[in-house]
Design an enzyme around this catalytic site. Sequence first.
Site, PDB file in Angstrom:
ATOM      1  N   GLY A   1       0.794  -1.236   0.000  1.00  0.00           N
ATOM      2  CA  GLY A   1       0.000   0.000   0.000  1.00  0.00           C
ATOM      3  C   GLY A   1       0.817   1.272   0.000  1.00  0.00           C
ATOM      4  N   SER A   2       2.080   1.190  -0.436  1.00  0.00           N
ATOM      5  CA  SER A   2       2.874   2.432  -0.423  1.00  0.00           C
ATOM      6  C   SER A   2       2.320   3.450  -1.420  1.00  0.00           C
ATOM      7  CB  SER A   2       4.358   2.146  -0.671  1.00  0.00           C
ATOM      8  OG  SER A   2       4.578   1.697  -1.981  1.00  0.00           O
ATOM      9  N   ASN A   3       1.789   2.976  -2.540  1.00  0.00           N
ATOM     10  CA  ASN A   3       1.168   3.920  -3.487  1.00  0.00           C
ATOM     11  C   ASN A   3      -0.112   4.525  -2.903  1.00  0.00           C
ATOM     12  OD1 ASN A   3       2.432   4.205  -6.317  1.00  0.00           O
ATOM     13  ND2 ASN A   3       2.720   2.038  -5.809  1.00  0.00           N
TER      14      ASN A   3
ATOM     15  N   LEU B   1      -4.605  -6.953  -6.970  1.00  0.00           N
ATOM     16  CA  LEU B   1      -4.244  -8.082  -7.831  1.00  0.00           C
ATOM     17  C   LEU B   1      -5.410  -8.938  -8.322  1.00  0.00           C
ATOM     18  CD1 LEU B   1      -0.942  -9.094  -6.031  1.00  0.00           C
ATOM     19  CD2 LEU B   1      -1.311  -7.453  -7.869  1.00  0.00           C
TER      20      LEU B   1
ATOM     21  N   ASN C   1      -5.734   1.978 -13.115  1.00  0.00           N
ATOM     22  CA  ASN C   1      -4.736   1.058 -12.555  1.00  0.00           C
ATOM     23  C   ASN C   1      -3.330   1.570 -12.862  1.00  0.00           C
ATOM     24  OD1 ASN C   1      -3.679  -1.438 -11.466  1.00  0.00           O
ATOM     25  ND2 ASN C   1      -3.316  -2.123 -13.571  1.00  0.00           N
TER      26      ASN C   1
ATOM     27  N   HIS D   1       0.503  -0.030 -13.570  1.00  0.00           N
ATOM     28  CA  HIS D   1       1.244  -1.264 -13.821  1.00  0.00           C
ATOM     29  C   HIS D   1       2.740  -0.934 -13.813  1.00  0.00           C
ATOM     30  CE1 HIS D   1       1.752  -5.369 -15.177  1.00  0.00           C
ATOM     31  NE2 HIS D   1       2.716  -4.915 -15.960  1.00  0.00           N
TER      32      HIS D   1
ATOM     33  N   ASP E   1      -4.576  -5.533 -17.802  1.00  0.00           N
ATOM     34  CA  ASP E   1      -3.551  -4.635 -18.339  1.00  0.00           C
ATOM     35  C   ASP E   1      -3.765  -4.231 -19.801  1.00  0.00           C
ATOM     36  OD1 ASP E   1      -2.253  -4.863 -15.881  1.00  0.00           O
ATOM     37  OD2 ASP E   1      -1.138  -6.623 -16.541  1.00  0.00           O
TER      38      ASP E   1
ATOM     39  N   GLU F   1       6.389   5.815  -9.841  1.00  0.00           N
ATOM     40  CA  GLU F   1       5.004   5.697  -9.374  1.00  0.00           C
ATOM     41  C   GLU F   1       4.675   6.809  -8.390  1.00  0.00           C
ATOM     42  OE1 GLU F   1       4.185   0.935  -9.765  1.00  0.00           O
ATOM     43  OE2 GLU F   1       4.872   1.662  -7.830  1.00  0.00           O
TER      44      GLU F   1
END
Length: 188
Positions: A13-15, A87, A104, A106, A147, A176
Site C-alpha cells: 500500500g505504499s502507493n 491483484l 490502474n 502497472h 492490463d 510511481e
Amino acid sequence: MKKSVAILASGSGSNAENIIRYFRSKNNKDVCFPVIISNKEDAYVHERAKNLGVSSYTFKKSDFESGKVLEFLKEQSIDFIILAGFLLKVPENLLQAYPNKIINIHPALLPKFGGKGMYGSHVHEAVVVAKEKESGITIHYVNENYDEGQIIFQAQCEVLPTDTPDDVAEKVHALEYEFFPKVIEQKL
Ligand code: GAR
C-alpha cells in the site's frame, strides 16, 4: 463537485499512502479518500490506512464477483476507483458501474510484461531476465482484460545490465510516487 475515491490495494500500500498524502499536502478539498479496500486481511495497507486515519475493509474474491463490493461502494457514494497494487481481476459489475472511472498502475511499459501473473516483483524479474534496457510505469483505464485498458500515461527509467529486480523495483516505485497522484488529479 467533490469526488469520493476508493483505493483498492492487495499488498504493502505504499502507493495508496503516497496518493492520499499528496492530496492532503495540497489541501485539495475537492477530493476525498474515505475507504481503502483490500482482498487480503493481512495486507500491510491496513496498517497504513490506520495510520492515515482512513477506514479500510477486506472483501473476499466472491464479494467482488457477487456485487457485494459494488453495493458497498455505492453506499459510500464512491465516484472513482484507483487500483494501487490490486491483484484481483476487476469484475464486470464494477466495470459497468464505473465506466472510465477505474484507473490502474502497472509497474512496466505495457503492452510489455503485462497480463495475468505479471505483478509486483514478477514483473521486475521478467524485465531483468529479458535484458531490457528500460522499464517504467503505465497508468491506464481498466477494462475486462488484465492490463489492456486504454493507456493514459507512461514514464520510463533506464535498466542497467547490472541492475537486479530490486534495483528496477526501486526506480519504478520512484516513478510511481512521482506521477500516479498527479495523473489521478488530472483525470478525476
Ligand atoms: C506497485 O509497483 C504497482 O505498480 C504494482 O504493485 C505494486 C504495489 O506496491 N501493481 C501491479 O503489479 C499490478 N499488476 P504498493 O503496494 O507498495 O503500492
